[in-house]
Motif scaffolding. Structure first.
Motif, PDB file in Angstrom:
ATOM      1  N   ALA A  16     127.316   3.635  34.019  1.00 14.72           N
ATOM      2  CA  ALA A  16     127.162   4.955  34.800  1.00 14.72           C
ATOM      3  C   ALA A  16     126.106   5.440  34.148  1.00 14.72           C
ATOM      4  N   PRO A  17     125.233   6.530  34.749  1.00 12.95           N
ATOM      5  CA  PRO A  17     124.317   7.050  34.259  1.00 12.95           C
ATOM      6  C   PRO A  17     124.837   7.788  33.046  1.00 12.95           C
ATOM      7  N   GLY A  18     123.919   8.079  31.863  1.00  4.70           N
ATOM      8  CA  GLY A  18     124.169   8.754  30.922  1.00  4.70           C
ATOM      9  C   GLY A  18     124.985   7.934  29.823  1.00  4.70           C
ATOM     10  N   GLN A  19     124.957   6.533  30.205  1.00  2.79           N
ATOM     11  CA  GLN A  19     125.633   5.546  29.351  1.00  2.79           C
ATOM     12  C   GLN A  19     124.948   5.869  27.978  1.00  2.79           C
ATOM     13  N   GLY A  20     125.404   6.075  26.815  1.00  6.47           N
ATOM     14  CA  GLY A  20     125.120   6.449  25.527  1.00  6.47           C
ATOM     15  C   GLY A  20     124.313   7.733  25.243  1.00  6.47           C
ATOM     16  N   ILE A  21     124.359   8.417  26.445  1.00  4.00           N
ATOM     17  CA  ILE A  21     123.353   9.639  26.085  1.00  4.00           C
ATOM     18  C   ILE A  21     124.359  10.745  25.311  1.00  4.00           C
ATOM     19  N   ARG A  22     125.678  10.725  25.738  1.00  2.77           N
ATOM     20  CA  ARG A  22     126.221  11.833  24.716  1.00  2.77           C
ATOM     21  C   ARG A  22     127.155  11.059  23.780  1.00  2.77           C
ATOM     22  N   SER A  23     127.060  11.453  22.641  1.00  2.02           N
ATOM     23  CA  SER A  23     127.934  10.750  21.479  1.00  2.02           C
ATOM     24  C   SER A  23     129.101  11.513  21.071  1.00  2.02           C
ATOM     25  N   SER A  38     116.834   7.930  41.245  1.00  2.00           N
ATOM     26  CA  SER A  38     116.915   6.661  42.073  1.00  2.00           C
ATOM     27  C   SER A  38     118.150   6.280  41.808  1.00  2.00           C
ATOM     28  N   PRO A  39     119.311   6.928  41.976  1.00  2.21           N
ATOM     29  CA  PRO A  39     120.554   6.346  41.554  1.00  2.21           C
ATOM     30  C   PRO A  39     120.877   4.967  42.099  1.00  2.21           C
ATOM     31  N   ALA A  40     120.486   4.691  43.133  1.00  4.89           N
ATOM     32  CA  ALA A  40     120.761   3.208  43.537  1.00  4.89           C
ATOM     33  C   ALA A  40     120.022   2.376  42.841  1.00  4.89           C
ATOM     34  N   THR A  41     118.655   2.527  42.615  1.00  9.28           N
ATOM     35  CA  THR A  41     118.043   1.611  41.793  1.00  9.28           C
ATOM     36  C   THR A  41     118.563   1.541  40.259  1.00  9.28           C
ATOM     37  N   GLY A  42     118.921   2.881  39.761  1.00 12.96           N
ATOM     38  CA  GLY A  42     119.821   2.936  38.297  1.00 12.96           C
ATOM     39  C   GLY A  42     121.028   2.137  38.356  1.00 12.96           C
ATOM     40  N   LEU A  43     121.840   2.140  39.533  1.00 14.28           N
ATOM     41  CA  LEU A  43     123.130   1.421  39.566  1.00 14.28           C
ATOM     42  C   LEU A  43     122.713  -0.101  39.501  1.00 14.28           C
ATOM     43  N   SER A  61     120.187  19.440  26.487  1.00 16.80           N
ATOM     44  CA  SER A  61     119.633  18.527  25.765  1.00 16.80           C
ATOM     45  C   SER A  61     119.916  17.158  25.989  1.00 16.80           C
ATOM     46  N   ASP A  62     121.325  16.975  26.270  1.00 17.10           N
ATOM     47  CA  ASP A  62     121.757  15.597  26.960  1.00 17.10           C
ATOM     48  C   ASP A  62     121.055  15.192  28.248  1.00 17.10           C
ATOM     49  N   LEU A  63     120.920  16.170  29.124  1.00  8.94           N
ATOM     50  CA  LEU A  63     120.077  16.153  30.481  1.00  8.94           C
ATOM     51  C   LEU A  63     118.937  15.616  30.130  1.00  8.94           C
ATOM     52  N   LYS A  64     118.199  16.370  29.309  1.00 10.44           N
ATOM     53  CA  LYS A  64     116.703  16.131  28.612  1.00 10.44           C
ATOM     54  C   LYS A  64     116.617  14.355  28.533  1.00 10.44           C
ATOM     55  N   ARG A  65     117.417  14.192  27.743  1.00 13.74           N
ATOM     56  CA  ARG A  65     117.562  12.758  27.013  1.00 13.74           C
ATOM     57  C   ARG A  65     117.653  11.757  28.184  1.00 13.74           C
ATOM     58  N   LEU A  66     118.759  12.120  28.971  1.00 15.84           N
ATOM     59  CA  LEU A  66     118.898  11.361  30.261  1.00 15.84           C
ATOM     60  C   LEU A  66     117.654  10.885  31.229  1.00 15.84           C
ATOM     61  N   LEU A  67     116.901  11.905  31.336  1.00 15.82           N
ATOM     62  CA  LEU A  67     115.875  11.908  32.285  1.00 15.82           C
ATOM     63  C   LEU A  67     114.699  11.335  31.454  1.00 15.82           C
ATOM     64  N   ALA A  68     114.702  11.233  30.071  1.00 21.09           N
ATOM     65  CA  ALA A  68     113.653  10.647  29.272  1.00 21.09           C
ATOM     66  C   ALA A  68     114.108   9.042  29.336  1.00 21.09           C
ATOM     67  N   PRO A 120     115.366   7.287  33.567  1.00 26.88           N
ATOM     68  CA  PRO A 120     114.750   8.016  34.911  1.00 26.88           C
ATOM     69  C   PRO A 120     115.268   7.407  35.984  1.00 26.88           C
ATOM     70  N   ASP A 121     115.547   6.321  36.032  1.00 28.52           N
ATOM     71  CA  ASP A 121     116.114   5.994  37.453  1.00 28.52           C
ATOM     72  C   ASP A 121     117.376   6.258  37.875  1.00 28.52           C
TER      73      ASP A 121
END
Length: 149
Positions: free
Chosen positions: A132-139, A117-122, A102-109, A112-113
């Protein structure tokens, strides 16, 4: 090649003939996010395949593989790394592999970058002050008590 036979009876005590094992048995550790293509062979010289590594079809891996390396060939050789050092550090700090579905699904939604595309996400995260990716996704804390950045 110099022994009487190469049959495992002579080398592996599990067959009930040899009193001692004569072959060094190694344990292979495959870290998170690894892609092993079709017909990859790992030899006992490889004890670890690092996180995020990609190994091409038919590769023969004879040594440990560093994280995020792309390898191919027989014997397998490093072609390049998937990301630069800053992006690798950013991905590793996320511990995304601890997220549940469920947390991965939220991360993708929501980010998505970060996933595709981790370099773009960074770059985007730096402009927003995220780490980092997932910032605020898991509480809630992970089983280890750790929170994602």
């Amino acid at each position: 090649m110099d022994a009487l036979s190469t049959h495992p009876f002579f080398y592996d005590r599990a067959f009930g003939v040899a009193a001692n094992d004569r072959v060094k048995k190694t344990r292979l550790v495959i870290e998170n996010g690894v892609w092993l293509s079709h017909n990859v062979i790992t030899t006992p010289g490889c004890a670890r395949i690092g996180r995020g590594a990609v190994v091409g079809a038919g590769a023969v891996v004879t040594t440990d593989i560093p994280p995020y390396a792309i390898l191919a060939g027989a014997p397998a050789g490093i072609i390049r790394t998937r990301f630069d050092e800053a992006t690798i550090a950013w991905i590793d700090s996320s511990c995304w592999w601890h997220l549940d579905k469920s947390d991965l699904k939220r991360l993708l939604a929501e980010q998505p970058d970060s996933a595709f595309s981790p370099a773009t996400g960074l770059a985007a995260a730096r402009s927003l002050g995220d780490t980092a990716p997932g910032q605020g996704i898991r509480s809630e804390p992970l089983a280890s008590g750790m929170l994602l950045p």
